[in-house]
Motif scaffolding. Structure first.
Motif, PDB file in Angstrom:
ATOM      1  N   ARG A 173       0.819  -1.212   0.000  1.00 46.42           N
ATOM      2  CA  ARG A 173       0.000   0.000   0.000  1.00 46.42           C
ATOM      3  C   ARG A 173       0.858   1.271   0.000  1.00 46.42           C
ATOM      4  N   THR A 174       2.106   1.142  -0.365  1.00 45.26           N
ATOM      5  CA  THR A 174       3.015   2.281  -0.311  1.00 45.26           C
ATOM      6  C   THR A 174       3.219   2.884  -1.698  1.00 45.26           C
ATOM      7  N   HIS A 175       2.999   4.195  -1.821  1.00 43.94           N
ATOM      8  CA  HIS A 175       3.329   4.908  -3.055  1.00 43.94           C
ATOM      9  C   HIS A 175       4.847   5.031  -3.175  1.00 43.94           C
ATOM     10  N   GLN A 185     -10.221   7.658  -3.555  1.00 42.49           N
ATOM     11  CA  GLN A 185     -10.164   7.332  -2.127  1.00 42.49           C
ATOM     12  C   GLN A 185      -9.046   6.335  -1.841  1.00 42.49           C
ATOM     13  N   ARG A 186      -8.886   5.351  -2.736  1.00 40.60           N
ATOM     14  CA  ARG A 186      -7.834   4.355  -2.552  1.00 40.60           C
ATOM     15  C   ARG A 186      -6.452   5.010  -2.583  1.00 40.60           C
ATOM     16  N   ARG A 187      -6.231   5.887  -3.546  1.00 40.64           N
ATOM     17  CA  ARG A 187      -4.937   6.562  -3.650  1.00 40.64           C
ATOM     18  C   ARG A 187      -4.657   7.424  -2.417  1.00 40.64           C
ATOM     19  N   ALA A 188      -5.691   8.135  -1.959  1.00 46.66           N
ATOM     20  CA  ALA A 188      -5.520   8.986  -0.784  1.00 46.66           C
ATOM     21  C   ALA A 188      -5.226   8.152   0.453  1.00 46.66           C
ATOM     22  N   SER A 189      -5.915   7.025   0.601  1.00 43.62           N
ATOM     23  CA  SER A 189      -5.689   6.183   1.778  1.00 43.62           C
ATOM     24  C   SER A 189      -4.277   5.605   1.775  1.00 43.62           C
ATOM     25  N   TRP A 190      -3.764   5.270   0.593  1.00 39.44           N
ATOM     26  CA  TRP A 190      -2.393   4.772   0.510  1.00 39.44           C
ATOM     27  C   TRP A 190      -1.397   5.854   0.916  1.00 39.44           C
ATOM     28  N   PHE A 205      -1.891   8.384   3.022  1.00 36.12           N
ATOM     29  CA  PHE A 205      -1.925   8.537   4.480  1.00 36.12           C
ATOM     30  C   PHE A 205      -1.264   7.347   5.173  1.00 36.12           C
ATOM     31  N   HIS A 206      -1.470   6.165   4.623  1.00 37.80           N
ATOM     32  CA  HIS A 206      -0.839   4.976   5.192  1.00 37.80           C
ATOM     33  C   HIS A 206       0.684   5.071   5.120  1.00 37.80           C
TER      34      HIS A 206
END
Length: 264
Positions: free
Chosen positions: A173-175, A212-217, A219-220
């Protein structure tokens, strides 16, 4: 003259990749090496890449950080450029990147902004000024430095070698751009070049779930890194690093002025 490798991670993005490779073929300064990372594709990504003269690196474990790391590890250039399959680099992108590094030997990495194509005009505006603009401003506040933008950045080979052991490679889940930014050495200099403006697809705004998925990644990934090095500690370390970079830059400029002019 430094050499440049361009790395493009791709997962089932054959149609967009074809256009990206066409844009690279039209560059005023061609890359010395072109690498496309096949991140478990089931379409004709690999065939399209090879037809354009790219070297295909296969990374079967899904994840953009995994794919980027595989491409960067395989790259042989002194400078490693990073694009996405939906990037459409302007004809002078490579030339400008190389000029940035050539004119400033103290520069370790350079990045730029983005403009969106496709989709509705409203979302293109929000994407440029809210999504990407907000990313740059907020990360400067939180990390104390300019963040890399995954569709549009380049770094020196030695910078990658330095951060390679600190990235969170096993976290799906890491960019990649945010994680690399977070683990950079405090002395690493990252400049934002406003002339490096990259057209990218507005598809993240097609569906709210994707945004939402990109934003959550994001923040994670930020949370993972801030637990390792807290916010105030990061600000203190990066501020000291900026001061040392300014000193290196000043010393370089003094050395230029001290070089005697060649006789005519």
């Amino acid at each position: 003259m430094s050499t440049l490798s361009v790395v493009i991670p791709s997962y089932n993005d054959a149609a967009m990749l074809r256009e990206c490779l066409r844009a690279l073929a039209a560059q005023t300064r061609q890359p010395d090496e072109l690498i496309v990372v096949d991140n478990g594709c089931t379409d004709d990504t690999a065939q399209i890449a090879r037809a354009a003269g790219a070297r295909v690196v296969v990374e079967p474990v899904r994840g953009v950080l995994r794919a980027t790391a595989a491409g960067f590890d395989a790259a042989t250039g002194e400078i490693i450029g990073r694009l996405d399959a939906d990037s459409r680099p302007n004809p002078d992108w490579i030339a400008r990147v190389m000029a940035d590094f050539r004119t400033d030997p103290t520069l370790d990495a350079v990045t730029g902004g983005g403009v969106f194509y496709g989709g509705r005009a409203f979302w293109r505006f929000v994407g440029r000024w809210g999504y990407l603009g907000g990313y740059v401003v907020s990360m400067r506040v939180v990390l104390g430095r300019t963040p890399l933008f995954g569709s549009n950045f380049a770094l020196r080979r030695e910078v990658w070698d330095d951060v390679r052991g600190r990235i969170h490679l096993d976290d799906p889940r890491t960019h990649d751009d945010l994680d690399i930014t977070c683990v950079l050495d405090p002395d690493t200099s990252v400049d934002y070049d406003p002339g490096l403006l990259m057209p990218v697809s507005a598809r993240p705004f097609d569906r709210f779930a994707e945004f939402q998925r990109r934003a959550s990644w994001a923040f994670h990934g930020l949370g993972v890194n801030l637990r390792e090095v807290p916010w105030l500690t990061r600000l203190r370390l990066t501020a000291a690093g900026r001061r040392r970079r300014r000193a290196r830059r000043a010393a370089y400029e003094v050395s230029l002025r001290s070089v005697p002019a060649s006789p005519e």
